[in-house]
Motif scaffolding. Structure first.
Motif, PDB file in Angstrom:
ATOM      1  N   LEU A  39     -61.491 -65.362 -12.694  1.00 54.38           N
ATOM      2  CA  LEU A  39     -60.728 -65.296 -13.940  1.00 54.38           C
ATOM      3  C   LEU A  39     -59.278 -64.914 -13.668  1.00 54.38           C
ATOM      4  O   LEU A  39     -58.359 -65.482 -14.261  1.00 54.38           O
ATOM      5  N   SER A  40     -59.061 -63.990 -12.755  1.00 48.26           N
ATOM      6  CA  SER A  40     -57.685 -63.603 -12.431  1.00 48.26           C
ATOM      7  C   SER A  40     -56.924 -64.776 -11.815  1.00 48.26           C
ATOM      8  O   SER A  40     -55.724 -64.957 -12.079  1.00 48.26           O
ATOM      9  N   LEU A  41     -57.602 -65.587 -11.027  1.00 45.79           N
ATOM     10  CA  LEU A  41     -56.956 -66.761 -10.429  1.00 45.79           C
ATOM     11  C   LEU A  41     -56.671 -67.841 -11.469  1.00 45.79           C
ATOM     12  O   LEU A  41     -55.609 -68.473 -11.445  1.00 45.79           O
ATOM     13  N   VAL A  42     -57.610 -68.057 -12.378  1.00 45.47           N
ATOM     14  CA  VAL A  42     -57.394 -69.018 -13.468  1.00 45.47           C
ATOM     15  C   VAL A  42     -56.188 -68.578 -14.298  1.00 45.47           C
ATOM     16  O   VAL A  42     -55.306 -69.377 -14.631  1.00 45.47           O
ATOM     17  N   GLY A  43     -56.153 -67.289 -14.625  1.00 40.77           N
ATOM     18  CA  GLY A  43     -55.039 -66.760 -15.411  1.00 40.77           C
ATOM     19  C   GLY A  43     -53.700 -66.917 -14.719  1.00 40.77           C
ATOM     20  O   GLY A  43     -52.704 -67.306 -15.337  1.00 40.77           O
ATOM     21  N   LYS A  44     -53.658 -66.645 -13.413  1.00 43.95           N
ATOM     22  CA  LYS A  44     -52.407 -66.787 -12.663  1.00 43.95           C
ATOM     23  C   LYS A  44     -51.984 -68.247 -12.553  1.00 43.95           C
ATOM     24  O   LYS A  44     -50.800 -68.576 -12.686  1.00 43.95           O
ATOM     25  N   GLN A  45     -52.940 -69.135 -12.300  1.00 39.99           N
ATOM     26  CA  GLN A  45     -52.613 -70.558 -12.198  1.00 39.99           C
ATOM     27  C   GLN A  45     -52.018 -71.062 -13.511  1.00 39.99           C
ATOM     28  O   GLN A  45     -51.010 -71.773 -13.513  1.00 39.99           O
ATOM     29  N   ALA A  46     -52.627 -70.666 -14.628  1.00 46.08           N
ATOM     30  CA  ALA A  46     -52.098 -71.057 -15.934  1.00 46.08           C
ATOM     31  C   ALA A  46     -50.731 -70.408 -16.169  1.00 46.08           C
ATOM     32  O   ALA A  46     -49.809 -71.050 -16.690  1.00 46.08           O
ATOM     33  N   HIS A  47     -50.577 -69.170 -15.770  1.00 45.27           N
ATOM     34  CA  HIS A  47     -49.321 -68.424 -15.907  1.00 45.27           C
ATOM     35  C   HIS A  47     -48.163 -69.149 -15.205  1.00 45.27           C
ATOM     36  O   HIS A  47     -47.058 -69.223 -15.731  1.00 45.27           O
ATOM     37  N   TRP A  48     -48.433 -69.682 -14.035  1.00 45.20           N
ATOM     38  CA  TRP A  48     -47.394 -70.373 -13.259  1.00 45.20           C
ATOM     39  C   TRP A  48     -47.081 -71.763 -13.783  1.00 45.20           C
ATOM     40  O   TRP A  48     -46.016 -72.318 -13.508  1.00 45.20           O
ATOM     41  N   ASN A  49     -48.023 -72.372 -14.497  1.00 46.47           N
ATOM     42  CA  ASN A  49     -47.882 -73.782 -14.859  1.00 46.47           C
ATOM     43  C   ASN A  49     -47.776 -74.059 -16.348  1.00 46.47           C
ATOM     44  O   ASN A  49     -47.743 -75.215 -16.751  1.00 46.47           O
ATOM     45  N   ILE A  50     -47.699 -73.028 -17.167  1.00 40.79           N
ATOM     46  CA  ILE A  50     -47.630 -73.249 -18.611  1.00 40.79           C
ATOM     47  C   ILE A  50     -46.253 -73.784 -19.018  1.00 40.79           C
ATOM     48  O   ILE A  50     -45.229 -73.354 -18.475  1.00 40.79           O
ATOM     49  N   VAL A  51     -46.271 -74.729 -19.942  1.00 39.86           N
ATOM     50  CA  VAL A  51     -45.050 -75.257 -20.548  1.00 39.86           C
ATOM     51  C   VAL A  51     -45.299 -75.411 -22.041  1.00 39.86           C
ATOM     52  O   VAL A  51     -46.440 -75.538 -22.475  1.00 39.86           O
ATOM     53  N   GLY A  52     -44.220 -75.392 -22.803  1.00 36.71           N
ATOM     54  CA  GLY A  52     -44.340 -75.595 -24.245  1.00 36.71           C
ATOM     55  C   GLY A  52     -43.603 -74.532 -25.028  1.00 36.71           C
ATOM     56  O   GLY A  52     -43.104 -73.557 -24.465  1.00 36.71           O
ATOM     57  N   PRO A  53     -43.546 -74.717 -26.328  1.00 40.70           N
ATOM     58  CA  PRO A  53     -42.752 -73.825 -27.172  1.00 40.70           C
ATOM     59  C   PRO A  53     -43.244 -72.369 -27.193  1.00 40.70           C
ATOM     60  O   PRO A  53     -42.464 -71.465 -27.462  1.00 40.70           O
ATOM     61  N   ARG A  54     -44.500 -72.146 -26.892  1.00 38.57           N
ATOM     62  CA  ARG A  54     -45.020 -70.769 -26.883  1.00 38.57           C
ATOM     63  C   ARG A  54     -45.138 -70.231 -25.459  1.00 38.57           C
ATOM     64  O   ARG A  54     -45.890 -69.296 -25.202  1.00 38.57           O
ATOM     65  N   PHE A  55     -44.374 -70.822 -24.564  1.00 39.94           N
ATOM     66  CA  PHE A  55     -44.423 -70.443 -23.148  1.00 39.94           C
ATOM     67  C   PHE A  55     -44.379 -68.935 -22.946  1.00 39.94           C
ATOM     68  O   PHE A  55     -45.246 -68.355 -22.324  1.00 39.94           O
ATOM     69  N   ARG A  56     -43.342 -68.295 -23.451  1.00 38.90           N
ATOM     70  CA  ARG A  56     -43.117 -66.885 -23.122  1.00 38.90           C
ATOM     71  C   ARG A  56     -44.256 -65.979 -23.590  1.00 38.90           C
ATOM     72  O   ARG A  56     -44.745 -65.157 -22.829  1.00 38.90           O
ATOM     73  N   SER A  57     -44.671 -66.103 -24.838  1.00 34.59           N
ATOM     74  CA  SER A  57     -45.707 -65.196 -25.346  1.00 34.59           C
ATOM     75  C   SER A  57     -47.032 -65.400 -24.614  1.00 34.59           C
ATOM     76  O   SER A  57     -47.705 -64.430 -24.251  1.00 34.59           O
ATOM     77  N   ILE A  58     -47.399 -66.636 -24.352  1.00 36.51           N
ATOM     78  CA  ILE A  58     -48.665 -66.898 -23.666  1.00 36.51           C
ATOM     79  C   ILE A  58     -48.543 -66.539 -22.179  1.00 36.51           C
ATOM     80  O   ILE A  58     -49.482 -65.996 -21.591  1.00 36.51           O
ATOM     81  N   HIS A  59     -47.393 -66.801 -21.603  1.00 38.67           N
ATOM     82  CA  HIS A  59     -47.121 -66.421 -20.213  1.00 38.67           C
ATOM     83  C   HIS A  59     -47.365 -64.921 -20.022  1.00 38.67           C
ATOM     84  O   HIS A  59     -48.046 -64.499 -19.084  1.00 38.67           O
ATOM     85  N   LEU A  60     -46.849 -64.114 -20.929  1.00 40.68           N
ATOM     86  CA  LEU A  60     -47.019 -62.662 -20.856  1.00 40.68           C
ATOM     87  C   LEU A  60     -48.468 -62.253 -21.141  1.00 40.68           C
ATOM     88  O   LEU A  60     -48.998 -61.330 -20.517  1.00 40.68           O
ATOM     89  N   GLN A  61     -49.098 -62.932 -22.071  1.00 38.78           N
ATOM     90  CA  GLN A  61     -50.504 -62.646 -22.398  1.00 38.78           C
ATOM     91  C   GLN A  61     -51.405 -62.935 -21.199  1.00 38.78           C
ATOM     92  O   GLN A  61     -52.369 -62.211 -20.946  1.00 38.78           O
ATOM     93  N   LEU A  62     -51.074 -63.974 -20.448  1.00 39.01           N
ATOM     94  CA  LEU A  62     -51.846 -64.293 -19.242  1.00 39.01           C
ATOM     95  C   LEU A  62     -51.745 -63.163 -18.216  1.00 39.01           C
ATOM     96  O   LEU A  62     -52.721 -62.861 -17.529  1.00 39.01           O
ATOM     97  N   ASP A  63     -50.590 -62.537 -18.123  1.00 40.78           N
ATOM     98  CA  ASP A  63     -50.442 -61.380 -17.232  1.00 40.78           C
ATOM     99  C   ASP A  63     -51.400 -60.263 -17.617  1.00 40.78           C
ATOM    100  O   ASP A  63     -51.950 -59.576 -16.753  1.00 40.78           O
ATOM    101  N   GLU A  64     -51.603 -60.067 -18.919  1.00 34.62           N
ATOM    102  CA  GLU A  64     -52.540 -59.044 -19.387  1.00 34.62           C
ATOM    103  C   GLU A  64     -53.967 -59.371 -18.941  1.00 34.62           C
ATOM    104  O   GLU A  64     -54.704 -58.483 -18.496  1.00 34.62           O
TER     105      GLU A  64
END
Length: 162
Positions: A30-55
């Motif tokens: 799960l931590s790896l899935v979260g990090k992979q998504a964190h590095w590759n997310i794009v879109g208008p909600r990038f920042r909020s979801i990017h930070l949520q993935l860190d959590e």
């Protein structure tokens, strides 16, 4: 070679050791899935979801350490090697490349949900075998359910105002 002798019976240790090892794999994955998504997310909600993935990653990593240490305390050698994770990880994972913010939300809801379902099964089997481990699994489940809720709230809902 057993370094630590468990206070659990052999049968209870088998059930508990399996539950802890499977949980360790789920959390590390799960931590790896979260990090992979964190590095590759794009879109208008990038920042909020990017930070949520860190959590999510921080939660999974902290719990994986606790799970591994619980296993070790019982005399079960935890196995978090990359090849073990690769061979036994059973939760939904990311696709290659960039991920739309909406895809990441769906991915995290489904991955967290699958992890929670698996944890609830382990909660049941550890009830008699080891209530201490069961309590740990309950705590992890609560934290992952909170993370799932936060991602679920990011999804568009038809009757959100109702």
């Amino acid at each position: 070679m057993t370094v630590v002798k468990s206070t659990l019976s052999e049968e209870a240790l088998g059930v508990t050791g399996t539950a802890l090892q499977e949980t360790l794999v789920d959390l590390l994955g799960l931590s790896l899935v979260g990090k992979q998504a964190h590095w590759n997310i794009v879109g208008p909600r990038f920042r909020s979801i990017h930070l949520q993935l860190d959590e999510v990653v921080a939660t999974a990593r902290a719990h994986s350490d606790t799970v591994a240490e619980r296993a070790a305390a019982l005399g079960v050698s935890p196995d978090g090697r990359p090849e073990t994770i690769a061979a036994t990880f059973a939760l939904p994972g990311t696709k290659d490349g960039w991920l739309r913010d909406t895809e990441v939300v769906e991915l995290m809801v489904s991955t967290l949900e699958a992890a929670i379902v698996r944890l609830r099964e382990r909660i049941e089997v550890t009830e008699k075998a080891d209530p201490v481990t069961q309590d740990l699994l309950i705590s992890i489940t609560a934290d992952l359910e909170k993370q799932r809720w936060m991602f679920e709230a990011e999804k568009p809902h038809d009757n959100a105002a109702s």
